[in-house]
Design a protein around this motif. Structure first.
Motif, PDB file in Angstrom:
ATOM      1  N   PHE A  48       0.846  -1.045  -0.025  1.00 42.41           N
ATOM      2  CA  PHE A  48       0.132  -0.012   0.116  1.00 42.41           C
ATOM      3  C   PHE A  48       0.970   1.195  -0.101  1.00 42.41           C
ATOM      4  O   PHE A  48       0.173   2.361   0.016  1.00 42.41           O
ATOM      5  CB  PHE A  48      -0.807   0.128   1.204  1.00 42.41           C
ATOM      6  CG  PHE A  48      -2.003  -1.040   1.215  1.00 42.41           C
ATOM      7  CD1 PHE A  48      -2.784  -1.023   0.376  1.00 42.41           C
ATOM      8  CD2 PHE A  48      -1.737  -2.234   1.984  1.00 42.41           C
ATOM      9  CE1 PHE A  48      -3.888  -2.193   0.316  1.00 42.41           C
ATOM     10  CE2 PHE A  48      -2.786  -3.170   1.899  1.00 42.41           C
ATOM     11  CZ  PHE A  48      -3.724  -3.247   1.101  1.00 42.41           C
ATOM     12  N   ASP A  50       2.547   2.531   2.288  1.00 42.23           N
ATOM     13  CA  ASP A  50       2.468   3.332   3.733  1.00 42.23           C
ATOM     14  C   ASP A  50       3.602   2.558   4.652  1.00 42.23           C
ATOM     15  O   ASP A  50       4.240   1.795   4.260  1.00 42.23           O
ATOM     16  CB  ASP A  50       1.236   3.307   3.972  1.00 42.23           C
ATOM     17  CG  ASP A  50       0.560   2.178   4.354  1.00 42.23           C
ATOM     18  OD1 ASP A  50       1.101   1.136   4.448  1.00 42.23           O
ATOM     19  OD2 ASP A  50      -0.766   1.987   4.504  1.00 42.23           O
ATOM     20  N   TYR A  53      -0.133   0.247  10.227  1.00 42.68           N
ATOM     21  CA  TYR A  53      -1.599   0.359  10.167  1.00 42.68           C
ATOM     22  C   TYR A  53      -2.070   0.248  11.706  1.00 42.68           C
ATOM     23  O   TYR A  53      -1.322   0.209  12.499  1.00 42.68           O
ATOM     24  CB  TYR A  53      -2.239  -0.833   9.439  1.00 42.68           C
ATOM     25  CG  TYR A  53      -1.809  -2.250  10.253  1.00 42.68           C
ATOM     26  CD1 TYR A  53      -2.323  -2.750  11.323  1.00 42.68           C
ATOM     27  CD2 TYR A  53      -0.712  -2.872   9.714  1.00 42.68           C
ATOM     28  CE1 TYR A  53      -1.862  -4.037  12.087  1.00 42.68           C
ATOM     29  CE2 TYR A  53       0.015  -3.999  10.375  1.00 42.68           C
ATOM     30  CZ  TYR A  53      -0.781  -4.662  11.538  1.00 42.68           C
ATOM     31  OH  TYR A  53      -0.245  -5.651  12.022  1.00 42.68           O
ATOM     32  N   ALA A  76     -11.525   1.935   0.037  1.00 42.74           N
ATOM     33  CA  ALA A  76     -10.275   3.012  -0.343  1.00 42.74           C
ATOM     34  C   ALA A  76      -8.915   1.971  -0.607  1.00 42.74           C
ATOM     35  O   ALA A  76      -8.393   2.316  -1.600  1.00 42.74           O
ATOM     36  CB  ALA A  76      -9.973   3.608   0.819  1.00 42.74           C
ATOM     37  N   ASN A  77      -8.644   0.919   0.244  1.00 40.13           N
ATOM     38  CA  ASN A  77      -7.493   0.111   0.101  1.00 40.13           C
ATOM     39  C   ASN A  77      -7.989  -1.401  -0.116  1.00 40.13           C
ATOM     40  O   ASN A  77      -6.776  -2.272   0.434  1.00 40.13           O
ATOM     41  CB  ASN A  77      -6.593   0.410   1.200  1.00 40.13           C
ATOM     42  CG  ASN A  77      -5.826   1.609   1.025  1.00 40.13           C
ATOM     43  OD1 ASN A  77      -5.125   1.884   0.020  1.00 40.13           O
ATOM     44  ND2 ASN A  77      -5.626   2.483   1.871  1.00 40.13           N
ATOM     45  N   GLN A 301      -9.425  -5.222   7.044  1.00 38.57           N
ATOM     46  CA  GLN A 301      -8.950  -3.768   7.282  1.00 38.57           C
ATOM     47  C   GLN A 301      -9.922  -2.769   6.733  1.00 38.57           C
ATOM     48  O   GLN A 301     -10.550  -3.311   5.815  1.00 38.57           O
ATOM     49  CB  GLN A 301      -7.555  -3.420   6.457  1.00 38.57           C
ATOM     50  CG  GLN A 301      -7.371  -3.282   5.075  1.00 38.57           C
ATOM     51  CD  GLN A 301      -6.017  -2.749   4.458  1.00 38.57           C
ATOM     52  OE1 GLN A 301      -5.285  -2.633   5.153  1.00 38.57           O
ATOM     53  NE2 GLN A 301      -6.206  -2.573   3.246  1.00 38.57           N
ATOM     54  N   ARG A 302     -10.022  -1.687   7.110  1.00 39.92           N
ATOM     55  CA  ARG A 302     -10.426  -0.503   6.590  1.00 39.92           C
ATOM     56  C   ARG A 302      -9.680   0.678   6.556  1.00 39.92           C
ATOM     57  O   ARG A 302      -8.658   0.531   7.191  1.00 39.92           O
ATOM     58  CB  ARG A 302     -11.879  -0.112   7.520  1.00 39.92           C
ATOM     59  CG  ARG A 302     -12.813  -1.342   7.868  1.00 39.92           C
ATOM     60  CD  ARG A 302     -13.465  -1.772   6.852  1.00 39.92           C
ATOM     61  NE  ARG A 302     -14.524  -2.800   6.966  1.00 39.92           N
ATOM     62  CZ  ARG A 302     -14.498  -3.832   6.705  1.00 39.92           C
ATOM     63  NH1 ARG A 302     -13.389  -4.356   6.126  1.00 39.92           N
ATOM     64  NH2 ARG A 302     -15.522  -4.677   6.760  1.00 39.92           N
ATOM     65  N   THR A 303     -10.011   1.641   5.931  1.00 41.10           N
ATOM     66  CA  THR A 303      -9.125   3.030   5.879  1.00 41.10           C
ATOM     67  C   THR A 303     -10.123   4.008   6.414  1.00 41.10           C
ATOM     68  O   THR A 303     -11.356   4.328   5.784  1.00 41.10           O
ATOM     69  CB  THR A 303      -8.708   3.216   4.319  1.00 41.10           C
ATOM     70  OG1 THR A 303      -8.075   1.928   3.974  1.00 41.10           O
ATOM     71  CG2 THR A 303      -7.822   4.276   4.130  1.00 41.10           C
ATOM     72  N   THR A 305     -11.579   7.340   6.365  1.00 41.48           N
ATOM     73  CA  THR A 305     -11.903   8.568   5.316  1.00 41.48           C
ATOM     74  C   THR A 305     -11.558   9.833   5.972  1.00 41.48           C
ATOM     75  O   THR A 305     -11.865  10.868   5.155  1.00 41.48           O
ATOM     76  CB  THR A 305     -13.215   8.332   4.865  1.00 41.48           C
ATOM     77  OG1 THR A 305     -14.219   8.527   6.034  1.00 41.48           O
ATOM     78  CG2 THR A 305     -13.542   6.916   4.364  1.00 41.48           C
ATOM     79  N   GLY A 318      -6.891   8.522   5.964  1.00 42.07           N
ATOM     80  CA  GLY A 318      -5.813   7.759   5.011  1.00 42.07           C
ATOM     81  C   GLY A 318      -5.228   6.653   5.718  1.00 42.07           C
ATOM     82  O   GLY A 318      -4.637   5.950   5.049  1.00 42.07           O
ATOM     83  N   ARG A 319      -5.383   6.717   6.936  1.00 43.59           N
ATOM     84  CA  ARG A 319      -4.797   5.513   7.637  1.00 43.59           C
ATOM     85  C   ARG A 319      -5.468   4.146   7.720  1.00 43.59           C
ATOM     86  O   ARG A 319      -6.401   4.221   7.657  1.00 43.59           O
ATOM     87  CB  ARG A 319      -4.235   5.788   9.093  1.00 43.59           C
ATOM     88  CG  ARG A 319      -3.328   6.851   9.363  1.00 43.59           C
ATOM     89  CD  ARG A 319      -1.921   6.470   9.035  1.00 43.59           C
ATOM     90  NE  ARG A 319      -0.885   7.525   9.441  1.00 43.59           N
ATOM     91  CZ  ARG A 319       0.319   7.589   9.042  1.00 43.59           C
ATOM     92  NH1 ARG A 319       0.786   6.451   8.230  1.00 43.59           N
ATOM     93  NH2 ARG A 319       1.374   8.269   9.475  1.00 43.59           N
ATOM     94  N   ARG A 320      -4.518   3.144   7.490  1.00 43.10           N
ATOM     95  CA  ARG A 320      -5.357   1.843   7.394  1.00 43.10           C
ATOM     96  C   ARG A 320      -5.534   1.258   8.675  1.00 43.10           C
ATOM     97  O   ARG A 320      -4.779   1.499   9.627  1.00 43.10           O
ATOM     98  CB  ARG A 320      -4.584   0.668   6.556  1.00 43.10           C
ATOM     99  CG  ARG A 320      -4.258   1.030   5.065  1.00 43.10           C
ATOM    100  CD  ARG A 320      -3.573  -0.078   4.676  1.00 43.10           C
ATOM    101  NE  ARG A 320      -2.343  -0.232   4.979  1.00 43.10           N
ATOM    102  CZ  ARG A 320      -1.521  -1.278   5.489  1.00 43.10           C
ATOM    103  NH1 ARG A 320      -2.316  -2.327   5.727  1.00 43.10           N
ATOM    104  NH2 ARG A 320      -0.336  -1.230   5.605  1.00 43.10           N
TER     105      ARG A 320
END
Length: 410
Positions: A48, A50, A53, A76-77, A301-303, A305, A318-320
């Motif tokens: 990703f 980055d 997470y 998002a990811n 996972q989620r990201t 918003t 933007g962080r996972r």
């Protein structure tokens, strides 16, 4: 900054770690001391671009993330927490066409169509055929005397259930099994499956499914495919959407249930009192405890918003955010003695089918039916089944997989 509750460099999504064990002691430490904790990673190692997470480990917090898609996005990811570090971003982005990786309102539209195939009536209609298939699968294993429980028993009923559900011809079912295996095994070097082979298998499965959808659209039949693609006046899936739906079924409905059955058998054989109880009483609560104990999907996972707060931690947009179902399903704030395998556990609010919200598993009733039927068949036909070796685990960042479980059937 490393998480102070974990050793330096410890990553809960490390596939090398999962090849040997689920990190339950480390997850317990996080629940107690840092339930929402930043886990640093080498830059881009998860695919990703980055540096890590947020790990969410308490049952309540996993549920909160799961039920707030407007803040914690699957799109998002995607929901997969770790890919190979060399995966091109476009290979990640194409997976956003899978319902698992959609957010409302698009997710809502697709789910409303897809759930036609998972009504209680539709699942009940499968029970007789699946009971017969379970009996035949187990009888075949008995004839062999001994073997690998995964390939002899566990993989067969979930595969046949999906094929039965969507009308895949019998002669094509081995293809679905092979494609789905290759899609999830790319992290395991022993299986010699590369990212490229996994991607090719996914495309072959999608292409096969699109052709099936086109056939049913032209000549509807009495099956779920026709209900999903041919009902223009009720809304329908396009051929590509149907292809990605079958791809989701091949993993969410096949791999996960197969691993639940395998972990369940191992749990019974290492807790013989529970096996004797099941054989004698067949409690309706057994399937849920098997899923809780196995937790086939360890994490998604989620990201974020937007900037938000969870468990006292500020999470930047933007962080996972990793939701760890293996941890939630062992949370002592929710489960009495979660380390105990107890098929009479009731209530059992496990998150093995997701934490609620829009992504709660559509196939829950089908999976529970398959688990019940296969273990009833094993209890009837193979009551003296025994372990013949330790389970060999799949190397995977997110799937709690067993690739081999040697047993003697008689």
């Amino acid at each position: 900054m490393s998480c102070p509750a974990l050793p330096e460099g410890f990553d809960l999504t490390d596939p090398d770690l999962h090849q040997h064990r689920v990190p339950l002691p480390e997850l317990a430490r996080l629940r107690q001391t840092a339930p929402v904790c930043w886990i640093p990673q080498p830059h881009g190692i998860a695919g990703f671009g980055d540096d890590g997470y947020w790990a969410v480990t308490r049952h309540a917090d996993v549920k909160e993330v799961s039920t707030r898609p407007e803040i914690f996005s699957s799109h998002a990811n995607t929901a997969i927490i770790r890919f190979n570090e060399h995966i091109p971003r476009d290979q990640i982005d194409v997976q956003k066409l899978i319902m698992l990786n959609m957010d409302p309102p698009e997710h809502t539209r697709v789910r409303q169509i897809v759930q036609r195939g998972f009504t209680p009536r539709a699942i009940r209609a499968l029970e007789g055929a699946l009971r017969d298939r379970a009996a035949r699968i187990v009888a075949g294993a008995r004839e062999s005397g001994s073997g690998d429980f995964v390939t002899d028993v566990a993989c067969e009923l979930p595969l046949q259930a999906i094929a039965e559900l969507i009308g895949i011809p019998q002669q094509d079912r081995s293809k679905i099994f092979d494609w789905s295996n290759k899609m999830v095994a790319y992290d395991d070097p022993e299986l010699a499956i590369t990212e490229e082979i996994g991607a090719e298998s996914a495309m072959e499965l999608i292409s096969y499914s699109m052709n099936l959808a086109a056939d049913r659209k032209a000549c509807p039949a009495e099956d779920i495919v026709s209900r999903l693609v041919a009902a223009e006046d009720q809304g329908n899936l396009g051929p590509d959407e149907f292809g990605f739906f079958v791809l989701l079924l091949a993993v969410a409905g096949n791999e996960t249930t197969r691993n639940a059955i395998t972990h369940g058998m191992h749990a019974f054989l290492t807790h013989p009192g529970q096996w004797e109880l099941f054989k004698a009483e067949r409690p309706a609560t057994a399937a849920d405890e098997i899923v809780r104990w196995a937790t086939p999907v360890m994490s998604f996972q989620r990201t974020a918003t937007r900037d938000t707060e969870l468990g006292g931690q500020r999470i930047e947009a933007g962080r996972r955010v990793g939701v760890f179902y293996s941890s939630a399903n062992n949370d002592p704030e929710v489960f009495d003695h979660p380390e105990v395998f107890d098929i009479t556990r009731d209530p059992n609010p496990h998150l093995g089918f997701g934490g609620g919200g829009p992504h709660f598993c559509l196939g829950k009733s089908l999976a529970e039916l398959e688990i019940r039927l296969i273990f009833e068949a094993i209890a009837d036909t193979l009551p003296d089944i025994r372990l013949a070796g330790e389970p060999r685990r799949l190397r995977s960042a997110w799937l709690n997989g067993i690739k081999e479980l040697r047993v003697t059937y008689a």
